[in-house]
Design an enzyme around this catalytic site. Structure first.
Site, PDB file in Angstrom:
ATOM      1  N   ASP A 262     -12.318  77.866  39.181  1.00  0.00           N
ATOM      2  CA  ASP A 262     -12.488  76.162  37.981  1.00  0.00           C
ATOM      3  C   ASP A 262     -12.438  75.113  38.979  1.00  0.00           C
ATOM      4  OD1 ASP A 262     -11.185  73.410  36.926  1.00  0.00           O
ATOM      5  OD2 ASP A 262     -10.715  75.034  35.079  1.00  0.00           O
ATOM      6  N   HIS A 289     -15.588  77.090  36.379  1.00  0.00           N
ATOM      7  CA  HIS A 289     -15.688  76.001  35.345  1.00  0.00           C
ATOM      8  C   HIS A 289     -15.152  74.367  36.047  1.00  0.00           C
ATOM      9  CE1 HIS A 289     -12.400  78.425  32.205  1.00  0.00           C
ATOM     10  NE2 HIS A 289     -13.923  78.613  31.590  1.00  0.00           N
ATOM     11  N   ASP A 297      -5.279  68.355  38.880  1.00  0.00           N
ATOM     12  CA  ASP A 297      -6.215  68.897  37.989  1.00  0.00           C
ATOM     13  C   ASP A 297      -6.650  68.087  36.650  1.00  0.00           C
ATOM     14  OD1 ASP A 297      -8.383  71.062  36.705  1.00  0.00           O
ATOM     15  OD2 ASP A 297      -5.721  72.080  36.385  1.00  0.00           O
TER      16      ASP A 297
HETATM   17  C1  RNT Z   1      -6.374  75.385  32.565  1.00  0.00           C
HETATM   18  C2  RNT Z   1      -7.342  76.218  32.745  1.00  0.00           C
HETATM   19  C3  RNT Z   1      -7.666  76.953  31.686  1.00  0.00           C
HETATM   20  C4  RNT Z   1      -8.087  75.969  30.381  1.00  0.00           C
HETATM   21  C5  RNT Z   1      -8.909  76.232  29.117  1.00  0.00           C
HETATM   22  C6  RNT Z   1      -8.608  75.324  27.997  1.00  0.00           C
HETATM   23  O1  RNT Z   1      -5.687  75.277  34.093  1.00  0.00           O
HETATM   24  O2  RNT Z   1      -8.537  75.136  33.187  1.00  0.00           O
HETATM   25  O3  RNT Z   1      -9.460  76.904  31.841  1.00  0.00           O
HETATM   26  O4  RNT Z   1      -8.551  74.415  30.387  1.00  0.00           O
HETATM   27  O5  RNT Z   1      -8.675  77.181  28.702  1.00  0.00           O
HETATM   28 ZN    ZN Z   2     -10.582  76.273  33.123  1.00  0.00          ZN
END
Ligand code: RNT
Ligand code: ZN
Length: 421
Positions: A262, A289, A297
């Site tokens: 992410d 992500h 974040d």
């Molecule tokens: C949280 C993560 C996760 C969520 C989703 C909704 O910090 O990024 O992926 O954003 O599962």
């Molecule tokens: Zn995420």
């Protein structure tokens, strides 16, 4: 001259410019056409879900804003996603969270959910022609309130979440089977502490054991694949996060489980683009992500930033479009949510298109010969080549809005639909 003719003319001129550099524009267009983006269902309603829509969003993530018109039912969310998809060229996927089941026949707790709660999504996906991905929801629940789920000190709580994740994997396999495309199931847990934690090892040992139990159930990769998502910190877990990058990197490599990167989950100057070429050597696949953190974040709507472009370049240069799954993860509750979907997804496609239009062979040749000025100059010139004329043409050929045309369409949908909610 009609708008269509202008777009076609600009495309023809752009194609010639790229051909001079040895870049085949049509090949890039074909690759972009075959690049599905997994669009997250949770931008449509600020991560509320249908299980307990008015309950608080917990787990250290946060949406800010209260723009009117969010989706409140599966039907409304389907309609909003259809509107968004109609304004995004290409064929995509939708990423569903476990709290988005259809619970109209009575609430099922997380350790009771079944494929039947998601049959509505599967039927909708078939109708619309998209594939689905899935996520366990280990947050926004009383049994996550002390900050720990799969790694909790209490066995009963760990077992509750283990059962939830196992069920989510089975639901994912059913989704993938019915839709004929492996459903990617993501595990992200909020586990962590606000302040200095003494027994860090204990929680990580608990998480490792819980994952071992979860993955002991073998499911067909034709139907579903697992991925695990790390994080640096959350609101309320500033000092310690159990599922850190090292934790999941180690677990994923040792067990050959896909790792989710992410973009908002690392130190502010640490970038996920630079991790692609390392992870590809040790992990089977990568889930992304794509997000945009502003100072933290914050999950702002994705825009065409240098880092997004670098990420796309790394994947394309590694010839890894088939091993890296591109998913989005952002939630902005302060602006039109359908607009958020469309702008963010189109920005992601634009980054990949720019990467696909790169004269990589030429750049590699410069690098091989130590011609670093030449490499720098070409990289710089690439930024202002007419890639957007190619994107406009891509939209036109897909029968989708060109340029800012989509803004008016979203305004109309707001007038007709979301403003009446
Ligand atoms: C949280 C993560 C996760 C969520 C989703 C909704 O910090 O990024 O992926 O954003 O599962
Ligand atoms: Zn995420």
């Amino acid at each position: 001259m009609s708008k269509e003719q202008k777009v076609e003319q600009a495309f023809a001129a752009a194609a010639e410019r790229y051909a001079e550099l040895g870049v085949d524009v049509n090949k890039a267009l074909e690759q972009l056409q075959n690049l599905p983006i997994s669009i997250h269902c949770w931008q449509g309603d600020d991560v509320s879900g249908f299980e307990n829509p008015d309950g608080p969003l917990t787990g250290g993530i946060q949406t800010t804003g209260n723009y009117p018109g969010k989706a409140r039912t599966p039907k409304e969310l389907y309609a909003d996603l259809e509107e968004a998809l109609s304004l995004i060229p290409g064929v995509h996927r939708v990423n569903v969270h476990a709290i988005y089941g259809d619970f109209s026949d009575g609430r099922a707790d997380r350790n009771q959910i079944e494929p039947k709660h998601f049959q509505g999504w599967i039927d909708w996906a078939k109708k619309v022609g998209v594939k689905l991905d899935f996520n366990s929801t280990c947050f926004s629940h009383p049994l996550a309130d002390d900050g720990f789920t799969l790694s909790n000190r209490k066995k009963e709580i760990r077992d509750f979440w283990i059962e939830h994740v196992k069920r989510c994997r089975i639901i994912s396999a059913e989704i993938g089977k019915q839709l004929g495309s492996p459903c990617i199931h993501n595990i992200w847990i909020p586990d962590g502490s606000k302040d200095m934690t003494v027994d860090k090892l204990l929680y990580r040992q608990n998480l490792k054991n819980a994952l071992d139990e979860i993955f002991s159930l073998k499911l067909d990769p034709q139907y579903m694949r697992d991925c695990i998502e790390s994080k640096l910190f959350g609101i309320g877990s500033e000092s310690y996060v159990v599922g850190s990058h090292e934790f999941y990197m180690g677990y994923g490599v040792a067990n050959q489980v896909m790792i989710t990167l992410d973009a908002g989950h690392f130190h502010p100057t640490e970038v996920i683009s630079d991790k692609i070429s390392s992870l590809l050597l040790f992990a089977p696949e990568i889930m992304l992500h794509v997000s945009r953190g502003v100072r933290w974040d914050s999950d702002h709507v994705v825009t065409l930033t240098d880092e997004l472009l670098a990420l796309a370049q790394e994947i394309v240069r590694a010839d890894a479009l088939d091993r890296v799954h591109v998913g989005l993860d952002y939630f902005d509750a302060s602006i039109n949510r359908i607009g958020a979907y469309v702008t963010g997804t189109r920005a992601t496609q634009k980054a990949f298109l720019q990467a696909l239009l790169e004269p990589t062979a030429k750049l590699r040749e410069f690098e091989d010969k130590g011609q670093y000025f030449e490499r720098l100059a070409f990289l710089e010139e690439m930024k202002s080549l007419p890639w957007n004329a190619v994107y406009d043409y891509f939209c036109l050929k897909n029968g989708t809005a060109v340029g800012t045309e989509y803004v008016g369409k979203i305004q109309q949908y707001e007038k007709d639909v979301t403003s009446k909610r």
